[in-house]
Design a protein around this motif. Structure first.
Motif, PDB file in Angstrom:
ATOM      1  N   ALA A   1       0.829  -1.212   0.000  1.00  0.00           N
ATOM      2  CA  ALA A   1       0.000   0.000   0.000  1.00  0.00           C
ATOM      3  C   ALA A   1       0.860   1.258   0.000  1.00  0.00           C
ATOM      4  O   ALA A   1       0.541   2.245  -0.667  1.00  0.00           O
ATOM      5  N   ALA A   2       1.964   1.211   0.733  1.00  0.00           N
ATOM      6  CA  ALA A   2       2.850   2.381   0.845  1.00  0.00           C
ATOM      7  C   ALA A   2       3.528   2.730  -0.480  1.00  0.00           C
ATOM      8  O   ALA A   2       4.026   3.845  -0.642  1.00  0.00           O
ATOM      9  N   SER A   3       3.523   1.802  -1.420  1.00  0.00           N
ATOM     10  CA  SER A   3       4.159   2.071  -2.715  1.00  0.00           C
ATOM     11  C   SER A   3       3.298   2.957  -3.614  1.00  0.00           C
ATOM     12  O   SER A   3       3.755   3.401  -4.657  1.00  0.00           O
ATOM     13  N   PHE A   4       2.082   3.249  -3.189  1.00  0.00           N
ATOM     14  CA  PHE A   4       1.172   4.090  -3.975  1.00  0.00           C
ATOM     15  C   PHE A   4       1.055   5.477  -3.367  1.00  0.00           C
ATOM     16  O   PHE A   4       1.176   5.643  -2.160  1.00  0.00           O
ATOM     17  N   LYS A   5       0.765   6.453  -4.220  1.00  0.00           N
ATOM     18  CA  LYS A   5       0.602   7.830  -3.763  1.00  0.00           C
ATOM     19  C   LYS A   5      -0.785   8.074  -3.175  1.00  0.00           C
ATOM     20  O   LYS A   5      -0.974   8.973  -2.379  1.00  0.00           O
ATOM     21  N   SER A   6      -1.749   7.282  -3.587  1.00  0.00           N
ATOM     22  CA  SER A   6      -3.134   7.453  -3.142  1.00  0.00           C
ATOM     23  C   SER A   6      -3.283   7.262  -1.633  1.00  0.00           C
ATOM     24  O   SER A   6      -2.498   6.560  -1.004  1.00  0.00           O
ATOM     25  N   ASN A   7      -4.329   7.872  -1.093  1.00  0.00           N
ATOM     26  CA  ASN A   7      -4.727   7.666   0.287  1.00  0.00           C
ATOM     27  C   ASN A   7      -5.497   6.348   0.315  1.00  0.00           C
ATOM     28  O   ASN A   7      -6.479   6.188  -0.412  1.00  0.00           O
ATOM     29  N   ILE A   8      -5.059   5.386   1.113  1.00  0.00           N
ATOM     30  CA  ILE A   8      -5.658   4.049   1.103  1.00  0.00           C
ATOM     31  C   ILE A   8      -6.115   3.683   2.518  1.00  0.00           C
ATOM     32  O   ILE A   8      -5.346   3.747   3.470  1.00  0.00           O
ATOM     33  N   LYS A   9      -7.383   3.308   2.614  1.00  0.00           N
ATOM     34  CA  LYS A   9      -7.984   2.926   3.898  1.00  0.00           C
ATOM     35  C   LYS A   9      -8.453   1.479   3.832  1.00  0.00           C
ATOM     36  O   LYS A   9      -8.772   0.961   2.764  1.00  0.00           O
ATOM     37  N   ILE A  10      -8.513   0.827   4.997  1.00  0.00           N
ATOM     38  CA  ILE A  10      -9.068  -0.515   5.104  1.00  0.00           C
ATOM     39  C   ILE A  10     -10.125  -0.498   6.200  1.00  0.00           C
ATOM     40  O   ILE A  10      -9.911   0.071   7.271  1.00  0.00           O
ATOM     41  N   LEU A  11     -11.268  -1.089   5.899  1.00  0.00           N
ATOM     42  CA  LEU A  11     -12.392  -1.141   6.826  1.00  0.00           C
ATOM     43  C   LEU A  11     -12.714  -2.598   7.130  1.00  0.00           C
ATOM     44  O   LEU A  11     -12.858  -3.407   6.211  1.00  0.00           O
ATOM     45  N   ASN A  12     -12.799  -2.937   8.416  1.00  0.00           N
ATOM     46  CA  ASN A  12     -13.267  -4.257   8.837  1.00  0.00           C
ATOM     47  C   ASN A  12     -14.786  -4.132   8.961  1.00  0.00           C
ATOM     48  O   ASN A  12     -15.294  -3.476   9.863  1.00  0.00           O
ATOM     49  N   GLU A  13     -15.518  -4.730   8.030  1.00  0.00           N
ATOM     50  CA  GLU A  13     -16.980  -4.573   8.013  1.00  0.00           C
ATOM     51  C   GLU A  13     -17.644  -5.127   9.271  1.00  0.00           C
ATOM     52  O   GLU A  13     -18.674  -4.620   9.698  1.00  0.00           O
ATOM     53  N   GLU A  14     -17.077  -6.165   9.867  1.00  0.00           N
ATOM     54  CA  GLU A  14     -17.683  -6.763  11.054  1.00  0.00           C
ATOM     55  C   GLU A  14     -17.644  -5.821  12.253  1.00  0.00           C
ATOM     56  O   GLU A  14     -18.595  -5.731  13.011  1.00  0.00           O
ATOM     57  N   SER A  15     -16.519  -5.144  12.448  1.00  0.00           N
ATOM     58  CA  SER A  15     -16.385  -4.267  13.615  1.00  0.00           C
ATOM     59  C   SER A  15     -16.718  -2.810  13.301  1.00  0.00           C
ATOM     60  O   SER A  15     -16.964  -2.018  14.204  1.00  0.00           O
ATOM     61  N   GLY A  16     -16.679  -2.463  12.018  1.00  0.00           N
ATOM     62  CA  GLY A  16     -16.912  -1.069  11.624  1.00  0.00           C
ATOM     63  C   GLY A  16     -15.682  -0.196  11.801  1.00  0.00           C
ATOM     64  O   GLY A  16     -15.729   1.005  11.567  1.00  0.00           O
ATOM     65  N   LYS A  17     -14.560  -0.796  12.206  1.00  0.00           N
ATOM     66  CA  LYS A  17     -13.323  -0.031  12.408  1.00  0.00           C
ATOM     67  C   LYS A  17     -12.604   0.169  11.076  1.00  0.00           C
ATOM     68  O   LYS A  17     -12.565  -0.727  10.246  1.00  0.00           O
TER      69      LYS A  17
END
Length: 87
Positions: free
Chosen positions: A26-42
């Motif tokens: 993920a760090a190799s990209f310039k974009s802002n990248i998020k990950i969401l755990n759908e079960e916990s909502g975090k």
């Protein structure tokens, strides 16, 4: 913004070693990248290992990865392939 949804198949979920590789990818990209755990909502910044580990993603959990920025399409494609190969 590009996003993908993936259900984790790995018995150990998203754990330390492969999570570190995912963060590095993920760090190799310039974009802002998020990950969401759908079960916990975090949600976490996918470029920060401790934040990703704090999500506690387990086998069977669905995650949504969203990328926003100049290389978002490539980031989503590459990260989806990485998830399929490793998790």
């Amino acid at each position: 913004m590009q996003s993908i949804t993936y259900t984790v198949k790995a018995e150990a979920g998203i754990h330390a070693r492969p999570a570190g590789l995912l963060v590095k990818q993920a760090a190799s990209f310039k974009s802002n990248i998020k990950i969401l755990n759908e079960e916990s909502g975090k949600e976490a910044d996918l470029k920060r290992l401790m934040a990703v580990m704090a999500l506690g993603v387990k086998q069977g959990n669905s995650v949504v990865i969203s990328a926003e920025g100049e290389d978002e399409e490539e980031a989503a494609r590459v990260l989806e392939a990485f998830l399929k190969e490793n998790f």
